[in-house]
Design a protein around this motif. Sequence first.
Motif: not given
Length: 715
Positions: A257-258, A261, A198, A254
Amino acid sequence: MSELASKLLWPLSRLGEGFELLLATTSLSQRLVRLPNPDARLPIVPEEMFRAWLVRTADQLQLETLEVETTYRELEDFLRRSPPALLRVAHPDGLAFVLLARTSRGKAVVIDVLGIRRTLPLRGLAGLLTAKLEERHKPVVDRMMESVTGSERRRARVRRVLMTERLGVVRVVRAILLRDTVRSAWWGLVHRSPVPLRLASFLTAHAAEYALLLLSWFTIGRALLEDRLTAGAVVTWGLLLLTTVPVRMLVTDLGGRLMLEAGLLFKRRILEGGLRLLTDEIRTQGAGQMLGRVMEANLIETLAQSGGVLALTTVIELAGLLFIIARGAAPLTQFLALVLTLALAALLGKRLYVALGSLSDTRLELTHETVEQMVGHRTRLIEERPDRWHTREDDLLDRYLASMKTADCRAARLLMLIPRGWLIVAIVALTPFILDANGSFDTTAISVGAAFLGMRVFAQGTSSAVHLVLAAVAWKRIGPIFRAATRDAQAPTCELWQEDLPMDRPRVKSTSAVVLQAHDLVFRYRELGRPLLNGASLTVRDGDRILLEGPSGGGKSTFLSLLMGFRDPQSGLLLLEGWDRHAIGLERWRQKVVAAPQFHENRIFAESLAFNLLLGRAWPPSPDDLRAARNICAELGLGPLLKRMPSGMDQLVGEIGWQLSHGEQSRIFIARALLQSARMMVLDESFGALDPETMRRALRCVLDRAPALIVIAHP
């Protein structure tokens, strides 16, 4: 059972072999070991054999396992989110498992008994898992389908809807989810997670966006400087700017999402660390201080993620700024100005760190005071003079406002002074080149552009710096919890011998076997203080029934905390079955020695009665677990309570549920300890809230069930 289903089902006797193949298709474990299959010769039922084998295997591979159930309605979505996992399936020959490796785009990859990876539609896999259940309801659904007309596709859809309506809430699959343990090395855990991928994707996308932005302005700037501002140049400039829009959307996606996580990984680590804090580390902290730690954990997660992302993008943009400065009219002068600005930013950042640290201390003190005063509000109304009710709060508020004013001023200096200061210094440094009539207009324009671009970079950089400084301040309190997650990470591993059989099973042992041995234990609360325990010794054997009496403050509960592993003695020898705590591991020690602490140190959680009783067992509970809980409750005299509860064992209890008397809570604490089936049990003043008849009944239950028993009481 279909031929395909029979090829997918792994019997318990071959589960070790299948587990190896499953791990080989994932990045969960980096330890390549040979896993034994569960030994069917052990004199225990398959369910207990599987659970014991799973615990040993997870410890050996440093994995976490989570057993969950799902309903018919949620099965497909559950399969999509669960891999890698072991899916338990009812089988005439006993336990059987489907090994689910991964899912993608509506497909599931499973490993069959020949070791071959098979790709199945998720709906098809769900159908295989529920085929036996659907078969029982098929005649009823077929009768309902007789009046349905239309294409086969429409009829199939209607059939699925009807079956879902009948079986929607039925629990159909029990799965064991496999995850990396957060107790392993942090960077290794991060490396095996999706975070590096990611992060690389996010940085690549942001670099592309920044390059497109620079290219667009280079195109239009070059056209203006060369006096070739044509329609084609304008169109090219516009297209490049438009291209940054979808790229920016990709960067935002992105980045989200990073952060998701990384945040999930951080929360799991903090939760694990919180559960592994030693009793002495939190014993002196009140509810307000614990709430403050929770607030700090949320703060550090948010600020570290946002500030970290901004810092990474700032580094990329700073590299682009250096590239432009090198091609300007005054590269050395602007580079020195850049270094000077960075040094000033570091100085202001350090001052901000000190101010925010003071603000954080005051805020947490205020939070603690507020919570404590709320809890003890009735006592204050009765005992404290009215003119002194708000003295402490007013003093804390004054300190908090003063600290906030100082922190806000220093943050404002960093955010306002650095970007604008850079712009002023950079333009002043360019003044001789701007006034030089013989100088290159192109390079001077590039340097002026670098000055304004640098202002944008520093504005973003100072914003990220404020976030990171806030996160660093919060880390001072969260760091110990984060590091506590690695305690006892290297738990001893051994084969599944007779010693590892469930404790409620018959044991082949001598009744005189030594369970626990304490010799000359010394403990003091302060390093140079008077020993509370000095030369305490005790030997506990199987079948022993020991009464420990003494006055209040005599060290009875402290002695209990040493036996339980909550505290370490300063000197002396403490062995459990011939092993000390560091050799056997804290988790295993507490599995073999359980206690029902004093009433004020025990708790009924706002959950079902079954949850409170079976805290020491696997969850969700098996039918045998629930049956054992009911039997012990009946022996302790809690049968009438279960009959009064509308939902029985599933009745919600605690602060927001069914209200329990002190006597009922005491017996639930005793039942909770008994249900852990340990080698030794310690009851710390557990019978004080019981009437004589109930106490005799509870004591008889404990004496009949506890292999070895210590009861702490007042004389």
